[in-house]
Design a protein around this motif. Sequence first.
Motif, PDB file in Angstrom:
ATOM      1  N   ASN A   1      -4.794  29.169  42.439  1.00  0.00           N
ATOM      2  CA  ASN A   1      -3.379  29.388  42.156  1.00  0.00           C
ATOM      3  C   ASN A   1      -2.599  29.556  43.457  1.00  0.00           C
ATOM      4  OD1 ASN A   1      -3.376  29.259  39.363  1.00  0.00           O
ATOM      5  ND2 ASN A   1      -3.627  31.458  39.062  1.00  0.00           N
ATOM      6  N   PHE A   2      -1.416  28.968  43.514  1.00  0.00           N
ATOM      7  CA  PHE A   2      -0.512  29.288  44.621  1.00  0.00           C
ATOM      8  C   PHE A   2       0.054  30.685  44.379  1.00  0.00           C
ATOM      9  CE2 PHE A   2       0.040  24.528  44.657  1.00  0.00           C
ATOM     10  CZ  PHE A   2      -0.481  24.313  45.924  1.00  0.00           C
ATOM     11  N   PRO A   3       0.232  31.513  45.428  1.00  0.00           N
ATOM     12  CA  PRO A   3      -0.117  31.280  46.826  1.00  0.00           C
ATOM     13  C   PRO A   3      -1.504  31.800  47.205  1.00  0.00           C
ATOM     14  CG  PRO A   3       1.197  33.249  46.657  1.00  0.00           C
ATOM     15  CD  PRO A   3       1.035  32.738  45.250  1.00  0.00           C
ATOM     16  N   PHE A   4      -2.263  32.319  46.206  1.00  0.00           N
ATOM     17  CA  PHE A   4      -3.579  32.893  46.500  1.00  0.00           C
ATOM     18  C   PHE A   4      -4.497  31.891  47.174  1.00  0.00           C
ATOM     19  CE2 PHE A   4      -8.008  33.803  45.277  1.00  0.00           C
ATOM     20  CZ  PHE A   4      -8.138  35.088  45.765  1.00  0.00           C
ATOM     21  N   ILE A   5      -4.332  30.609  46.894  1.00  0.00           N
ATOM     22  CA  ILE A   5      -5.223  29.580  47.420  1.00  0.00           C
ATOM     23  C   ILE A   5      -5.217  29.545  48.950  1.00  0.00           C
ATOM     24  CG2 ILE A   5      -3.474  27.738  47.340  1.00  0.00           C
ATOM     25  CD1 ILE A   5      -5.738  25.834  46.487  1.00  0.00           C
ATOM     26  N   TRP A   6      -4.072  29.868  49.559  1.00  0.00           N
ATOM     27  CA  TRP A   6      -4.014  29.878  51.032  1.00  0.00           C
ATOM     28  C   TRP A   6      -4.952  30.933  51.596  1.00  0.00           C
ATOM     29  CZ3 TRP A   6      -2.009  25.507  51.876  1.00  0.00           C
ATOM     30  CH2 TRP A   6      -0.881  25.054  51.185  1.00  0.00           C
ATOM     31  N   HIS A   7      -4.984  32.085  50.935  1.00  0.00           N
ATOM     32  CA  HIS A   7      -5.865  33.167  51.373  1.00  0.00           C
ATOM     33  C   HIS A   7      -7.330  32.796  51.131  1.00  0.00           C
ATOM     34  CE1 HIS A   7      -6.700  37.814  51.252  1.00  0.00           C
ATOM     35  NE2 HIS A   7      -7.423  37.181  52.161  1.00  0.00           N
ATOM     36  N   PHE A   8      -7.622  32.343  49.926  1.00  0.00           N
ATOM     37  CA  PHE A   8      -9.001  32.041  49.551  1.00  0.00           C
ATOM     38  C   PHE A   8      -9.597  30.919  50.407  1.00  0.00           C
ATOM     39  CE2 PHE A   8     -12.108  29.620  47.069  1.00  0.00           C
ATOM     40  CZ  PHE A   8     -13.019  30.615  46.747  1.00  0.00           C
ATOM     41  N   ASN A   9      -8.891  29.808  50.533  1.00  0.00           N
ATOM     42  CA  ASN A   9      -9.443  28.651  51.247  1.00  0.00           C
ATOM     43  C   ASN A   9      -9.614  28.908  52.740  1.00  0.00           C
ATOM     44  OD1 ASN A   9      -9.668  27.245  48.898  1.00  0.00           O
ATOM     45  ND2 ASN A   9      -8.171  25.676  49.390  1.00  0.00           N
ATOM     46  N   THR A  10      -8.669  29.601  53.357  1.00  0.00           N
ATOM     47  CA  THR A  10      -8.817  29.888  54.786  1.00  0.00           C
ATOM     48  C   THR A  10      -9.966  30.858  55.033  1.00  0.00           C
ATOM     49  OG1 THR A  10      -7.063  31.581  54.585  1.00  0.00           O
ATOM     50  CG2 THR A  10      -6.424  29.404  55.415  1.00  0.00           C
ATOM     51  N   TYR A  11     -10.167  31.807  54.105  1.00  0.00           N
ATOM     52  CA  TYR A  11     -11.273  32.764  54.246  1.00  0.00           C
ATOM     53  C   TYR A  11     -12.617  32.044  54.146  1.00  0.00           C
ATOM     54  CZ  TYR A  11     -14.345  36.744  53.296  1.00  0.00           C
ATOM     55  OH  TYR A  11     -15.364  37.668  53.343  1.00  0.00           O
ATOM     56  N   VAL A  12     -12.760  31.175  53.138  1.00  0.00           N
ATOM     57  CA  VAL A  12     -14.015  30.437  52.953  1.00  0.00           C
ATOM     58  C   VAL A  12     -14.236  29.456  54.094  1.00  0.00           C
ATOM     59  CG1 VAL A  12     -15.242  28.799  51.477  1.00  0.00           C
ATOM     60  CG2 VAL A  12     -13.955  30.672  50.447  1.00  0.00           C
TER      61      VAL A  12
ATOM     62  N   PHE B   1       4.855  27.551  48.912  1.00  0.00           N
ATOM     63  CA  PHE B   1       4.908  27.684  50.362  1.00  0.00           C
ATOM     64  C   PHE B   1       5.098  29.126  50.834  1.00  0.00           C
ATOM     65  CE2 PHE B   1       6.056  23.235  49.583  1.00  0.00           C
ATOM     66  CZ  PHE B   1       5.109  22.616  50.391  1.00  0.00           C
ATOM     67  N   SER B   2       4.759  30.073  49.974  1.00  0.00           N
ATOM     68  CA  SER B   2       4.697  31.466  50.420  1.00  0.00           C
ATOM     69  C   SER B   2       3.282  31.757  50.908  1.00  0.00           C
ATOM     70  CB  SER B   2       5.074  32.413  49.273  1.00  0.00           C
ATOM     71  OG  SER B   2       4.192  32.265  48.179  1.00  0.00           O
ATOM     72  N   ASP B   3       3.154  32.755  51.720  1.00  0.00           N
ATOM     73  CA  ASP B   3       1.851  33.171  52.281  1.00  0.00           C
ATOM     74  C   ASP B   3       1.215  32.121  53.185  1.00  0.00           C
ATOM     75  OD1 ASP B   3       2.099  35.528  50.989  1.00  0.00           O
ATOM     76  OD2 ASP B   3       0.451  35.245  49.587  1.00  0.00           O
ATOM     77  N   LEU B   4       2.030  31.254  53.783  1.00  0.00           N
ATOM     78  CA  LEU B   4       1.474  30.252  54.697  1.00  0.00           C
ATOM     79  C   LEU B   4       1.014  30.877  56.015  1.00  0.00           C
ATOM     80  CD1 LEU B   4       3.768  27.095  54.324  1.00  0.00           C
ATOM     81  CD2 LEU B   4       1.443  27.444  53.469  1.00  0.00           C
ATOM     82  N   ASP B   5       1.313  32.163  56.204  1.00  0.00           N
ATOM     83  CA  ASP B   5       0.857  32.806  57.435  1.00  0.00           C
ATOM     84  C   ASP B   5      -0.666  32.913  57.490  1.00  0.00           C
ATOM     85  OD1 ASP B   5       0.959  34.604  55.361  1.00  0.00           O
ATOM     86  OD2 ASP B   5       1.804  36.255  56.532  1.00  0.00           O
TER      87      ASP B   5
END
Length: 278
Positions: free
Chosen positions: A56-67, A145-149
């Motif tokens: 789900n956006f924006p959780f995917i940015w966190h999950f994918n970068t972590y993995v 496009f939130s949480d792109l940091d």
Amino acid sequence: MKRLLSIELQKIWMNKASRILTLTYFVLLSFIALIAAIKFDIGPFKFHLAEMGIFNFPFIWHFNTYVAAWLKFFLAIVIVSMMANEYSYGTLKQNLIDGLSKKEFILSKFLTVVLFAFGSTVFVFVMSLLLGFSFSSYTEFGIIFSDLDYLLAFFVKLTGFFSFCLFLGILVKRSAFALGFLLVWSIIEAIIRGTLAFKIFPNSDTDEKITQFLPLESMSNLIVNPGPRLSVIKNIGTQMGIETEGNFNVDYTAVLIVLAWTFVFVYFSYKLLKNRDL
């Protein structure tokens, strides 16, 4: 800069092992998409990761970068080998004879490090967009496009880690010993964290305030474990009486610390090379 980068990329591409490891790294990054296919149906119990909201956006940015950050060790081998091969094959001395200064040599290596980090970030960005549009329940522009940091943190994390590997490659000269030193250093940091947390400051967070300045620990702090953010994990934690709330945002203090370490690694890589008799 283009000339320096071109020289390094040719060296990597001409080396079969480095070429295979680099390609393997990006292939494995794409395998994150296979997580969506993980599904178990055991009687009434159904386990489908994609339906748990990890894409789900924006959780995917966190999950994918972590993995994706866990796969950085493949490129770490390339970075360390890239430096070790300079000594083994005598290309370092030949480059200097051909007119390349030591400062330009280090710059060429650092540019390669930045390129690897940037290429990985762009790859994860595109892959996350594709997965998000395929599985996310939220596709509003503002949410997407939130949480792109997290992508910024991912880029900084890889740049810092690869710069550390570059420094170790110059310091030790042999890829196997450099990787061994990296392992030893991670164990040293773990011992420091454990000693501070359980022996010296068992009843406070002073240990975290101190260890946040360690190189690997600061890189780890950039992207924390996203698991507790998932609603299913929160529900399980609530039922078991375990606290799952916390701050999952990108810590910009950690960003500054990692950038400082990156400068230190690159600077001392140059100083080592400058003062070393080749």
